[in-house]
Design a protein around this motif. Sequence first.
Motif, PDB file in Angstrom:
ATOM      1  N   GLU A 124     -10.090 -23.795 -23.385  1.00 19.74           N
ATOM      2  CA  GLU A 124      -8.995 -24.762 -23.343  1.00 19.74           C
ATOM      3  C   GLU A 124      -8.785 -25.346 -21.959  1.00 19.74           C
ATOM      4  N   ILE A 125      -9.004 -24.537 -20.925  1.00 19.09           N
ATOM      5  CA  ILE A 125      -8.708 -24.923 -19.550  1.00 19.09           C
ATOM      6  C   ILE A 125      -9.980 -24.819 -18.712  1.00 19.09           C
ATOM      7  N   VAL A 126     -10.194 -25.803 -17.873  1.00 18.17           N
ATOM      8  CA  VAL A 126     -11.286 -25.750 -16.910  1.00 18.17           C
ATOM      9  C   VAL A 126     -10.727 -25.224 -15.599  1.00 18.17           C
ATOM     10  N   ARG A 127     -11.360 -24.205 -15.062  1.00 19.00           N
ATOM     11  CA  ARG A 127     -10.958 -23.626 -13.772  1.00 19.00           C
ATOM     12  C   ARG A 127     -12.153 -23.722 -12.828  1.00 19.00           C
ATOM     13  N   ARG A 128     -11.954 -24.422 -11.765  1.00 19.89           N
ATOM     14  CA  ARG A 128     -13.015 -24.592 -10.772  1.00 19.89           C
ATOM     15  C   ARG A 128     -12.558 -23.960  -9.465  1.00 19.89           C
ATOM     16  N   TRP A 129     -13.417 -23.089  -8.932  1.00 20.68           N
ATOM     17  CA  TRP A 129     -13.042 -22.339  -7.730  1.00 20.68           C
ATOM     18  C   TRP A 129     -13.770 -22.893  -6.509  1.00 20.68           C
ATOM     19  N   GLU A 130     -13.067 -22.892  -5.397  1.00 20.10           N
ATOM     20  CA  GLU A 130     -13.642 -23.208  -4.087  1.00 20.10           C
ATOM     21  C   GLU A 130     -13.460 -22.007  -3.170  1.00 20.10           C
ATOM     22  N   GLY A 131     -14.466 -21.741  -2.372  1.00 21.16           N
ATOM     23  CA  GLY A 131     -14.339 -20.687  -1.375  1.00 21.16           C
ATOM     24  C   GLY A 131     -14.767 -19.325  -1.840  1.00 21.16           C
ATOM     25  N   LEU A 132     -15.505 -19.246  -2.964  1.00 26.61           N
ATOM     26  CA  LEU A 132     -15.900 -17.933  -3.484  1.00 26.61           C
ATOM     27  C   LEU A 132     -16.855 -17.199  -2.544  1.00 26.61           C
ATOM     28  N   VAL A 133     -17.618 -17.944  -1.751  1.00 30.73           N
ATOM     29  CA  VAL A 133     -18.629 -17.296  -0.915  1.00 30.73           C
ATOM     30  C   VAL A 133     -18.183 -17.154   0.531  1.00 30.73           C
ATOM     31  N   TYR A 134     -16.958 -17.532   0.825  1.00 32.30           N
ATOM     32  CA  TYR A 134     -16.488 -17.465   2.206  1.00 32.30           C
ATOM     33  C   TYR A 134     -15.660 -16.206   2.442  1.00 32.30           C
ATOM     34  N   GLY A 135     -15.291 -16.001   3.696  1.00 32.61           N
ATOM     35  CA  GLY A 135     -14.498 -14.843   4.076  1.00 32.61           C
ATOM     36  C   GLY A 135     -13.023 -15.179   4.177  1.00 32.61           C
ATOM     37  N   ASP A 136     -12.279 -14.252   4.769  1.00 32.31           N
ATOM     38  CA  ASP A 136     -10.836 -14.395   4.802  1.00 32.31           C
ATOM     39  C   ASP A 136     -10.335 -15.461   5.762  1.00 32.31           C
ATOM     40  N   ASP A 137     -11.253 -16.124   6.482  1.00 33.63           N
ATOM     41  CA  ASP A 137     -10.801 -17.170   7.391  1.00 33.63           C
ATOM     42  C   ASP A 137     -10.711 -18.523   6.697  1.00 33.63           C
TER      43      ASP A 137
END
Length: 691
Positions: free
Chosen positions: A605-618
């Motif tokens: 029902e919903i599209v969820r697109r993530w950014e920053g999955l491969v980065y660190g806490d900065d």
Amino acid sequence: MNNAPLTPSPGRLEPWGAQARDGGVNFVVFAAHARALQLCLFDEQGAEERRYRLHGPTADGLWHGFVPGLAPGQLYGLRAHGPWAPAEGHRYNAHKLLLDPAAQEIVGSFSWRPEHHGYVLGQDPDTAFEASDNAAWALKARVPAPMPALRPAQHKPRIAAAERVLYEVHVKGFSQQHPGIPPELRGTYAALAHPAALAHFKRLGITTLSLLPVHYALNEPMLPPGLVNYWGYNTLGFFCPTPRYSRTPQDPAAVNAEFRAMVDALHAQGLEVVLDVVYNHTPEGNHFGPTLSFRGLDQRSWYRIDGTGRPLNWSACGNTLNFAHPQVVAFTLASLRHWVQVMGVDGFRFDLAAVLGRGTEGGFDRDHPFFQALDTDPVLKEALLIAEPWDAGPQGYRVGDFPGRWLEWHDRFRDAANGYWLHKPTPHGEVSRTEFAARFDGSAETYRDRHPAQQRAPQAGVNYLAVHDGYTLADLVAYERKHNHANGENNRDGRDNEVCANFGVEGPSADPAVLATRLRVRRALVATLLLAAGTPMLGGGDEVGNTQHGNNNAWSQDNPTGWITWPDPADAAAGAEAAAFTAFIGELNALRHQQPLLRPGAFSEIVRRWEGLVYGDDTPLLCHLHRAGEAAGAAPLLIAFNRSAEVLPLALPPGRWQVLLCSEPPDLTPPPATAGAPLPPRGLRVLQRLP
């Protein structure tokens, strides 16, 4: 008394237990291997008056009889005659008065005495047969009067699955220290329906109360002085509410009435009532345990038995009810129907629910007859069913394996959310951003992909951070090791690997920086819970900063440790903080209700697109949400996460953005949401693109 048993008429083969009808009382009991079953009647002083030999067993192992002239209020017990053959799983001992498993009213005050054991206590339980009579001290069943009809079913709340927000709470613990509830009501069923309690539930925005066990339960025999089985996971009476939480505990009929009035009052406010039920074991324990009911009637049928005739311990409580036997299934269904039809509840959370699906060979079966019966039973087919999807038996971890209608406690969400925000490893390792995102998105690999034909929705996963068997939410951010010495087990009990952090000070602190960090993380955690896909469950008292002082297994603490710590009305600062956190939860639930993107009814029902999955806490971790089939820029939401201790820049996509929610504590004003606006430390923000 004349011990020569009388013979009643055969009567009817249903329902289980005792039913007043047709000018008498009908009795039905299951004891397949018994050679004779006696019904023993007692006067109000506990003196035995006469005995009847019931008819049976039928081909299904039932004993039955109708005694004319009996009426509601009659006290009774059972004596089962059969083989004393422990190696074969039989421990019959007719010297022991047995409680009817289907008793709807139970009278007496139970104490652990040697006479309750079928063997000589302290000697070999397989050879030292014990011949003393325990009737003077045994609990007795009382024939119930027919209860008035419940309100019509249409008055029950109808909560859509995507709207449901659970609140796990102990009946007594909620109100025992509540300053807004009259002292004479505290700790009772009635208190849970008091206007102060109802107003609190409405402020939180919850829809469903999940009550810790209310069935008639016993304490364990070896508890240190001052401790009891406070949680109640030790059921003996599966048709009977415990009198511990009643204003009139000596009157079983009044206990039933008070419980029903509580349910009715909660329903009138649109709140569902779910019971935590314990059909996996009984207080009779292992082969060293007493003979109180099921064991004396037919140990080999009621319990799973190993090759030596002893109970299998797949519950980690000494014995395991035998759901491979059709009459154990039938008994459980009858009990569940009673709580829905007669007591009015809306559903059940099944403790150690993997036991319920174990078939003849002991393996877990998603097509088990018990599960199939629940789907076809005209009373239970719409009841809410929630599994604690594991037990202590072989291959007992069954998360994702329950049938499509079931909801399941999702411990992987708990570990991922807590591990992510607390910067702590879980039993499964470090929490990566990818793992956190998968849990936040509803765990499709568990509920959609494991059994695709079931087409399970994200709501199948009951997400939680803190529940009864672990740290409270406030303690999760204040302790790094358990403090369970008060339980009397030298701190050996409770989980050793629970994800927790103290942020520099073990336990209470007066350091403003430590307190501010703990509050930020608590708010980020509860926001994560209520914004994630799935069915969220709050722990009762977490909204007011309840603490158990680092005890992560307070099962025996019927005292201020186990009760919710409500703010002292004289402490304005504590009251303001609790009120603000409660209001924050209410704000989160209101946002969840207003934004369908936050509560998808299906994974597609919903599209969820993530950014920053491969980065660190900065760098922030970003989740973009929009409906399937719509352009990403139509009216999307953006959730930005910052688990670091530093302020991070937040570069927003083009367009005008509005802040819907910021997890910052209320004394800090959120900065404007413009391109490049900073993202506060240890927190998250929900933004919406404006047209």
